[in-house]
Design an enzyme around this catalytic site. Structure first.
Site, PDB file in Angstrom:
ATOM      1  N   ARG A  52       0.775  -1.036   0.009  1.00  0.00           N
ATOM      2  CA  ARG A  52      -0.063  -0.058   0.055  1.00  0.00           C
ATOM      3  C   ARG A  52       0.798   1.317   0.038  1.00  0.00           C
ATOM      4  O   ARG A  52       0.465   2.276  -0.511  1.00  0.00           O
ATOM      5  CB  ARG A  52      -1.068  -0.114   1.262  1.00  0.00           C
ATOM      6  CG  ARG A  52      -1.996  -1.021   1.073  1.00  0.00           C
ATOM      7  CD  ARG A  52      -3.041  -0.848   2.232  1.00  0.00           C
ATOM      8  NE  ARG A  52      -2.701  -1.666   3.480  1.00  0.00           N
ATOM      9  CZ  ARG A  52      -3.029  -2.512   3.850  1.00  0.00           C
ATOM     10  NH1 ARG A  52      -3.705  -3.424   3.377  1.00  0.00           N
ATOM     11  NH2 ARG A  52      -2.506  -2.919   5.284  1.00  0.00           N
ATOM     12  N   PHE A  87     -11.395  -4.616  -5.647  1.00  0.00           N
ATOM     13  CA  PHE A  87     -11.223  -5.620  -4.256  1.00  0.00           C
ATOM     14  C   PHE A  87     -10.870  -4.819  -3.140  1.00  0.00           C
ATOM     15  O   PHE A  87     -10.093  -5.358  -2.367  1.00  0.00           O
ATOM     16  CB  PHE A  87     -10.695  -7.007  -4.440  1.00  0.00           C
ATOM     17  CG  PHE A  87     -10.847  -7.819  -5.690  1.00  0.00           C
ATOM     18  CD1 PHE A  87     -11.989  -8.755  -5.380  1.00  0.00           C
ATOM     19  CD2 PHE A  87     -10.015  -7.706  -6.809  1.00  0.00           C
ATOM     20  CE1 PHE A  87     -12.347  -9.582  -6.860  1.00  0.00           C
ATOM     21  CE2 PHE A  87     -10.314  -8.524  -7.994  1.00  0.00           C
ATOM     22  CZ  PHE A  87     -11.479  -9.214  -7.967  1.00  0.00           C
ATOM     23  N   ASP A 108     -15.720  -3.117  -4.562  1.00  0.00           N
ATOM     24  CA  ASP A 108     -16.049  -4.394  -3.704  1.00  0.00           C
ATOM     25  C   ASP A 108     -17.298  -4.756  -3.695  1.00  0.00           C
ATOM     26  O   ASP A 108     -18.340  -3.960  -3.942  1.00  0.00           O
ATOM     27  CB  ASP A 108     -15.660  -4.178  -2.275  1.00  0.00           C
ATOM     28  CG  ASP A 108     -15.212  -5.335  -1.817  1.00  0.00           C
ATOM     29  OD1 ASP A 108     -13.786  -5.556  -1.385  1.00  0.00           O
ATOM     30  OD2 ASP A 108     -15.786  -6.042  -1.502  1.00  0.00           O
ATOM     31  N   SER A 109     -17.591  -6.131  -3.574  1.00  0.00           N
ATOM     32  CA  SER A 109     -18.879  -6.404  -3.811  1.00  0.00           C
ATOM     33  C   SER A 109     -19.242  -6.765  -2.210  1.00  0.00           C
ATOM     34  O   SER A 109     -20.825  -7.161  -1.959  1.00  0.00           O
ATOM     35  CB  SER A 109     -19.141  -8.011  -4.390  1.00  0.00           C
ATOM     36  OG  SER A 109     -17.973  -8.858  -3.548  1.00  0.00           O
ATOM     37  N   ASP A 155      -6.389  -6.791  -6.082  1.00  0.00           N
ATOM     38  CA  ASP A 155      -5.900  -7.575  -4.744  1.00  0.00           C
ATOM     39  C   ASP A 155      -7.158  -8.489  -4.512  1.00  0.00           C
ATOM     40  O   ASP A 155      -7.758  -8.440  -3.480  1.00  0.00           O
ATOM     41  CB  ASP A 155      -5.596  -6.559  -3.809  1.00  0.00           C
ATOM     42  CG  ASP A 155      -5.126  -7.255  -2.514  1.00  0.00           C
ATOM     43  OD1 ASP A 155      -4.843  -8.504  -2.690  1.00  0.00           O
ATOM     44  OD2 ASP A 155      -5.235  -6.887  -1.272  1.00  0.00           O
ATOM     45  N   CYS A 187      -3.128 -13.975  -3.539  1.00  0.00           N
ATOM     46  CA  CYS A 187      -2.598 -14.635  -2.039  1.00  0.00           C
ATOM     47  C   CYS A 187      -3.067 -16.047  -2.037  1.00  0.00           C
ATOM     48  O   CYS A 187      -3.249 -16.480  -0.957  1.00  0.00           O
ATOM     49  CB  CYS A 187      -3.440 -13.636  -1.103  1.00  0.00           C
ATOM     50  SG  CYS A 187      -5.293 -13.535  -1.144  1.00  0.00           S
TER      51      CYS A 187
END
Ligand code: SAH
Length: 382
Positions: free
Chosen positions: A197, A213, A235-236, A286, A326
């Site tokens: 970040r 995301f 984002d959801s 991400d 990830c």
């Protein structure tokens, strides 16, 4: 033996005597040599996890006190970590403490236990953490689905002190971010992306940014702090987006008018942005873990390819893609080849500027390559 901390069921020839889940067992080679001590996990394919490779080290309260103090001291001695308000203090196997995750947010430690041995020593771990950190509040978030593989039920609640403050927030490189230790993902926050970040902040000046995301807006806020022209975050999860907007309000020096938040599925939203003719100068991808294990790698590879292809198509010339995985089931090489395939399908010439990993409070034991879950590429598009 190569000091790998896991002993799989297939390599256990026999158990002498009886052992209940979480009991400490002595590990003995075929030749009769004592290799160390491990926690017994009869329900798991990972049948035992090594606490020590020293035949003479007993596993007791003093062991946890020592090991936890050593892990905490490693963080205190690293210049990137010293003084951080949010730090991972214990990173499981890679800190010699299998099945134990501990994240400190100011004066609160959030603990996650994921294996039978860790479960057995909960009390010693809590005592060790309180001694090593002087934090009075320890909150448990052992609600990860991996506990089921150990036959352990989910558990959450106060272990010491008080409930985490509803307004708990940390400062990370000049940006204040709320941490929902009780209801947020993992232990409340993604500490592993801290340095990445920061890099976003450094790259964002004057750029039009898309953060996919976004969760609670960590990358978005750092981009704004770095002087981004505008930031669209997707984002959801509606609660995550609300938390992101609360985070923005926590930072009055950031220009809220430059931030736009969208509650949407990223796969759909990227296509819509393309159709609408939108373009960006910096895109962050991400996503959540698409491949928790190698068995999911093929489907996950398609998902990574899809979002990276769309990401490349949405970039202006000279634009930057910061792309992450990830997934433990997708290694660095495979990830890079997926991204290369996406660039090629997008018809773009692309260079890698940086290869990224998790922050140094998420170390990777050299004997434990499974610990290398987060990888990222910063790509520049011609
Ligand atoms: N970058 C964040 C962490 C991302 S976690 C940080 O630095 O803090 C992954 C996020 O992806 C979660 O917030 C989850 O809600 C979101 N997510 C998962 N699947 C999604 C999808 N298909 N579309 C949009 N968001 C999704």
């Amino acid at each position: 033996m190569r000091r790998h901390p896991w002993i799989f069921a297939g390599s256990v020839a026999k158990l002498s005597g009886r052992a209940k889940p979480g009991d400490t067992v002595e590990v003995v080679s075929d030749a009769g040599k004592v290799l160390g001590r491990a926690a017994w996990s009869p329900e798991s394919q990972i049948r035992a996890r090594m606490w020590t490779f020293d035949a003479d080290t007993p596993i007791d309260h003093a062991f946890f006190k020592r090991s936890i103090a050593a892990a905490v001291a490693r963080r205190a001695s690293h210049p990137y970590l010293r003084g951080q308000q949010g730090v991972r203090l214990i990173h499981g196997e890679s800190d010699g403490l299998p099945g134990i995750i501990a994240d400190r947010y100011r004066e609160t430690v959030v603990l996650q236990l994921t294996a039978a041995g860790a479960e057995r020593w909960r009390e010693a771990i809590v005592t060790g953490l309180m001694q090593a950190t002087a934090c009075g509040n320890i909150y448990e978030r052992s609600d990860s689905e991996v506990r089921a593989l150990e036959g352990l039920a989910p558990r959450a609640g106060v272990l010491a002190g008080e409930m985490p403050d509803a307004d708990l927030a940390i400062e990370e490189y000049g940006v204040v971010l709320g941490v929902d230790a009780v209801g947020g993902h993992k232990t409340g926050f993604y500490l592993d992306q801290r340095e990445n970040r920061r890099l976003t902040r450094e790259l964002a000046a004057g750029r039009s940014v898309l953060n996919c995301f976004c969760y609670t807006g960590g990358f978005s806020l750092q981009a704004l702090a770095g002087g981004a022209r505008d930031v669209l975050s997707i984002d959801s999860s509606a609660p995550a987006l609300l938390a992101a907007q609360r985070n923005l309000a926590r930072n009055p020096s950031l220009d809220a008018a430059r931030a736009e938040w969208r509650d949407a599925d990223v796969f759909t939203a990227l296509r819509e942005l393309k159709t609408a003719g939108r373009r960006f100068d910096l895109i962050v991808l991400d996503p959540p873990k698409f491949a928790p294990s190698a068995a999911h790698a093929q489907r996950a590879a398609r998902a990574y390819k899809d979002i990276n292809l769309l990401g490349f198509r949405l970039l202006n010339p000279g634009g930057i893609l910061m792309t992450y995985s990830c997934s433990g089931g997708i290694g660095q090489e495979l990830f890079q080849s997926i991204v290369a395939g996406a660039a090629s399908d997008a018809g773009r010439d692309v260079q890698i500027l940086h290869r990224l990993a998790a922050a140094p409070d998420h170390p990777i034991g050299l004997a434990f390559p499974e610990g290398e879950y987060l990888k990222g590429l910063v790509c520049c598009v011609q």
